[in-house]
Design a protein around this motif. Structure first.
Motif, PDB file in Angstrom:
ATOM      1  N   GLN A  91     -14.623   3.928   2.442  1.00  0.00           N
ATOM      2  CA  GLN A  91     -14.228   2.584   2.042  1.00  0.00           C
ATOM      3  C   GLN A  91     -15.379   1.603   2.249  1.00  0.00           C
ATOM      4  O   GLN A  91     -16.202   1.752   3.152  1.00  0.00           O
ATOM      5  N   GLU A  96      -7.961   4.806  -3.706  1.00  0.00           N
ATOM      6  CA  GLU A  96      -7.830   3.357  -3.725  1.00  0.00           C
ATOM      7  C   GLU A  96      -9.113   2.783  -4.309  1.00  0.00           C
ATOM      8  O   GLU A  96     -10.140   3.463  -4.382  1.00  0.00           O
ATOM      9  N   SER A 107     -10.529  -3.907   2.782  1.00  0.00           N
ATOM     10  CA  SER A 107      -9.557  -2.813   2.713  1.00  0.00           C
ATOM     11  C   SER A 107      -8.584  -2.825   3.880  1.00  0.00           C
ATOM     12  O   SER A 107      -7.813  -1.894   4.047  1.00  0.00           O
ATOM     13  N   GLU A 143     -12.067  11.404   2.392  1.00  0.00           N
ATOM     14  CA  GLU A 143     -12.796  10.261   2.945  1.00  0.00           C
ATOM     15  C   GLU A 143     -13.017  10.433   4.447  1.00  0.00           C
ATOM     16  O   GLU A 143     -12.467  11.330   5.081  1.00  0.00           O
ATOM     17  N   ALA A 184      -7.477   6.311   1.504  1.00  0.00           N
ATOM     18  CA  ALA A 184      -8.216   5.835   0.338  1.00  0.00           C
ATOM     19  C   ALA A 184      -8.647   6.936  -0.606  1.00  0.00           C
ATOM     20  O   ALA A 184      -8.994   6.650  -1.754  1.00  0.00           O
ATOM     21  N   CYS A 212       0.834  -1.206   0.000  1.00  0.00           N
ATOM     22  CA  CYS A 212       0.000   0.000   0.000  1.00  0.00           C
ATOM     23  C   CYS A 212       0.866   1.253   0.000  1.00  0.00           C
ATOM     24  O   CYS A 212       0.630   2.189  -0.775  1.00  0.00           O
ATOM     25  N   VAL A 240     -13.469   2.176  -2.749  1.00  0.00           N
ATOM     26  CA  VAL A 240     -14.244   3.286  -2.191  1.00  0.00           C
ATOM     27  C   VAL A 240     -15.608   3.421  -2.854  1.00  0.00           C
ATOM     28  O   VAL A 240     -15.812   3.031  -4.001  1.00  0.00           O
TER      29      VAL A 240
END
Length: 286
Positions: free
Chosen positions: A197, A85, A213, A115, A147, A62, A88
């Motif tokens: 997410q 990412e 996630s 987010e 994310a 990541c 989402v």
């Protein structure tokens, strides 16, 4: 958009959401942490330095995926980049929100977090702007999760310099003011958020898509250092940083709250009656 090639279902879901919002994205192949060579992990990692974490392969992958995006962004010459990412959910108004980003992105900001991880966070008491019915606040505390965010060029340079050694997860480097880093990040937060997410989206009434996630990230092993002196120095310095943050919170009067996710412009997923302005504020891009 960061995505592993084998996550075709995630790409299909996100591509549909982007098309609906009128957005076109560049897909960046994510780094699979399971394929990172051991010597690369040893070279890039800072474990067992006191206070550092023995990152899992998922955390390495990541982190290196975001580094890849930051480097590509700086090579592009663009003033801002929005990085996502692939797990989402997006708000319905995210298209106009991103298209007008240059008009509302704060001059001093390194990152604007888009987010929410539904964690209690501390924001400055007053918002600095209203962006299409959503409030923009200076983020003063930890708010983990990487994310969805908008990044400036100076923010990208800071993050790359803060990442010469990987001592913790990428979201902690970005959105936790407590660790000792080369450069302190200047972060802002959109409230309500425009992204969430999948594995926590059900708390806002959204359907589960089954995308894992790793949120929250599994607790990694934290090092006590190679000797007692090193660990004692770390404990003292960390305690002073924690005291400094506590004093900043008290003096600044920063309010603590959980950030909402709002999928539609006129309603909050957590309250039937929105507590935010419904008038849409629009500016022209300079």
């Amino acid at each position: 958009m960061i995505s592993l090639r084998q996550h075709a279902n995630r790409r299909e879901h996100l591509a549909g959401a982007l098309d609906a919002a009128g957005l076109r994205a560049e897909w960046i192949e994510a780094v699979d942490g399971r394929t990172v060579a051991l010597d690369e992990i040893v070279r890039r990692g800072s474990y067992p330095r006191a206070g550092s974490h023995a990152l899992t392969p998922t955390q390495y992958g990541c982190y290196l995926s975001h580094v890849k995006c930051w480097q590509a962004f700086l090579e592009s010459g663009a003033p801002l980049v929005a990085i996502f990412e692939d797990d989402v959910h997006l708000a319905e108004d995210i298209g106009v929100f991103l298209e007008q980003a240059e008009s509302w992105f704060p001059e001093d900001a390194d990152v604007v977090k888009l987010e929410t991880c539904l964690q209690p966070v501390r924001l400055e008491r007053c918002s600095v702007d209203t962006v299409f019915g959503r409030e923009l606040f200076r983020l003063r505390s930890r708010h983990l999760g990487s994310a969805a965010y908008i990044l400036s060029r100076k923010g990208a340079r800071k993050l790359l310099e803060n990442s010469d050694k990987l001592a913790m997860g990428v979201d902690a480097v970005m959105f936790n003011p407590r660790p000792r880093l080369k450069h302190e990040m200047i972060n802002y937060q959109i409230d309500p958020a425009v992204c969430i997410q999948d594995d926590i989206a059900y708390r806002c009434g959204l359907p589960r898509l089954g995308y894992c996630s790793n949120n929250p990230v599994p607790r990694s092993r934290k090092s006590c250092g190679t000797n007692a002196v090193e660990y004692a120095r770390y404990v003292v310095c960390d305690g002073l940083r924690r005291l400094r943050l506590w004093l900043r919170y008290r003096i600044g009067g920063y309010r603590k709250r959980v950030i909402d996710f709002r999928q539609r412009p006129a309603s909050s997923c957590k309250r039937p009656s929105p507590r935010y302005k419904t008038a849409m504020q629009s500016r022209s891009i300079p």
